[in-house]
Design a protein around this motif. Structure first.
Motif, mmCIF file in Angstrom:
data_model
loop_
_atom_site.group_PDB
_atom_site.id
_atom_site.type_symbol
_atom_site.label_atom_id
_atom_site.label_comp_id
_atom_site.label_asym_id
_atom_site.label_seq_id
_atom_site.Cartn_x
_atom_site.Cartn_y
_atom_site.Cartn_z
ATOM 1 N N ARG A 24 37.345 27.655 44.176
ATOM 2 C CA ARG A 24 38.764 27.618 44.516
ATOM 3 C C ARG A 24 39.220 28.804 45.363
ATOM 4 O O ARG A 24 40.408 29.009 45.540
ATOM 5 C CB ARG A 24 39.599 27.567 43.229
ATOM 6 N N ARG A 48 48.814 29.624 43.176
ATOM 7 C CA ARG A 48 48.831 30.252 41.856
ATOM 8 C C ARG A 48 47.521 30.110 41.090
ATOM 9 O O ARG A 48 47.483 30.352 39.889
ATOM 10 C CB ARG A 48 49.967 29.662 41.018
ATOM 11 N N GLU A 49 46.432 29.713 41.762
ATOM 12 C CA GLU A 49 45.172 29.430 41.058
ATOM 13 C C GLU A 49 44.275 30.651 40.966
ATOM 14 O O GLU A 49 43.096 30.586 41.272
ATOM 15 C CB GLU A 49 44.433 28.292 41.766
ATOM 16 N N MET B 1 46.250 25.437 37.821
ATOM 17 C CA MET B 1 45.611 24.119 37.879
ATOM 18 C C MET B 1 46.301 23.249 38.936
ATOM 19 O O MET B 1 47.505 23.226 39.042
ATOM 20 C CB MET B 1 45.742 23.450 36.516
ATOM 21 N N LEU B 2 45.515 22.558 39.708
ATOM 22 C CA LEU B 2 46.098 21.588 40.630
ATOM 23 C C LEU B 2 45.908 20.208 40.028
ATOM 24 O O LEU B 2 44.797 19.838 39.658
ATOM 25 C CB LEU B 2 45.375 21.655 41.984
ATOM 26 N N ASN B 214 43.365 16.916 36.282
ATOM 27 C CA ASN B 214 43.006 18.145 36.979
ATOM 28 C C ASN B 214 41.959 17.827 38.052
ATOM 29 O O ASN B 214 41.203 16.855 37.921
ATOM 30 C CB ASN B 214 42.420 19.139 35.965
ATOM 31 N N ASN B 215 41.867 18.673 39.071
ATOM 32 C CA ASN B 215 40.923 18.362 40.150
ATOM 33 C C ASN B 215 39.457 18.573 39.781
ATOM 34 O O ASN B 215 38.568 18.292 40.575
ATOM 35 C CB ASN B 215 41.282 19.113 41.450
ATOM 36 N N THR B 216 39.196 19.054 38.569
ATOM 37 C CA THR B 216 37.807 19.101 38.086
ATOM 38 C C THR B 216 37.406 17.821 37.355
ATOM 39 O O THR B 216 36.239 17.645 37.008
ATOM 40 C CB THR B 216 37.612 20.261 37.073
#
Lengths: 246, 246
Positions: A24, A48-49, B1-2, B214-216
């Protein structure tokens, strides 16, 4: 107002080895914010990651962010906030010096009180000078007036990004989108005898790019006569994703 | 987190004649916010163009917004803020009743202190029941535990949107993206004996849709075995722009 380029950041290209690696991590070390209004600061919320960077701004803009706990999402352990004084050059990246300077403008919309001054010279609406050994560029996304100080400063620049919010001062009123003129919002318009196109005639500037266009501005239409007029006068209409090398 | 669906709003379709007309008017009369964290509230900043609507939320979430002056951009003269008490049905639109109820969760990330409780039952993480004369649907984008109260409530629902943040509790840790587990973030994961897929087995629910991935989360990959597993268990993986009619 919805602007065409709501979230311009100065993303400095540096050797990839300078950056921490990780799924990321972005190749981003510095973010410089020149205004406290939403279209300038909301993009911070997408950073904000746990992305490490230094956030540069005037103390006035840092104060606006500090008044909003939502920006605490930029974790203080990885994001350093550095207050920059006006007219004091600082190193934004190796070999790149930046200087903030005041331009005529106003406070952010959401901090407006009952009466609003749009000719305020303070630390909430600023321009940026970017300098290397051989080149000089300016980024001025909001400006209410090209005064003599600013004119002198910009003379001889290699590149200028300038406030292109409206084509005509009363464009939003005529479109039925509210009562606000460009002047009321702290923006010079492009057209007319008081407009930015006329104001910059005769200044020695290498390349001129309009940024921060409102969605009512006809220069955004590829086939408009207004876009052709701006281009004939030596201006480029900025676009998302545009990259310029000097 | 996205998150995959960072800004889900309940946009109620009503007769077009109910809406004011104008170049910038949206067919939107109500916005319901169920959480004070950035992925739930940041979208409000894009609705600041004098668009009239009513903003429904718990008092706790309204308090979070009120602590951030940036949300004053939602002009109080056109945006009414209505505080909704838990377990009190209210009319979200003609013929559509909504009820907020508490679910196990935590406070927004940017309000976390030194220690964090993730089993908090309060008014900062809530679910929504949506009811018409004949149908009942639920929207629960964040939930730390399917407890007996929640199980009883959901029994017999026609439609459920549920927290699909992670597939495995330690998925972000294993990906090298930080030290936080799903449990630490206040989210049930999908897989495993404690996971949401297992927890919902045997409940009588018409349609189950995972949201807030989440993108994971490997279910986002169209060809993943995890997506196939979730679908075999009767779940749909939510997508941006998805519309569901009951």
């Amino acid at each position: 107002m919805l602007n065409a380029s709501p979230d311009i950041r100065l993303q400095l290209s540096q050797a990839q080895s300078l950056f921490p690696t990780g799924l990321r991590q972005l190749p981003l070390t510095s973010v410089l914010v020149t205004n406290g209004d939403i279209d300038h600061v909301a993009g911070l919320l997408t950073l904000r990651e746990m992305q490490p960077f230094t956030l540069f701004a005037t103390q006035g803009i840092h104060d606006v962010l500090a008044q909003n706990p939502i920006f605490d999402a930029l974790n203080a352990s990885v994001v350093a906030r550095e207050a920059i004084a006006l007219e004091m050059p600082f190193e934004l990246a190796p070999g790149l010096t930046a200087t903030l300077f005041p331009v005529p403008g106003k406070v952010p919309l959401y901090l407006e009180g009952e009466s609003v001054k749009t000719d305020m010279i303070g630390d909430q609406t600023v321009g940026v000078e970017l300098k290397t050994d051989s080149q000089r560029a300016y980024y001025i996304p909001g400006c209410a007036l090209l005064n003599d100080d600013l004119r002198t400063r910009l003379q001889g620049a290699d590149l200028l990004f300038f406030d292109g919010t409206l084509w005509e001062d009363d464009e939003m009123v005529r479109a039925g989108l509210g009562q606000k003129t460009g002047k009321r919002m702290g923006h010079m318009s492009m057209n007319g005898p008081d407009g930015s196109i006329a104001a910059f005639v005769g200044l020695d500037i290498g390349r001129r790019v309009f940024v921060h266009m409102n969605n009512t501005n006809p220069v955004l239409r590829p086939d408009s006569s207004e876009k052709a007029q701006a281009e004939t006068a030596g201006w480029t209409i900025g676009q998302d994703g545009m990259e310029i090398s000097l």
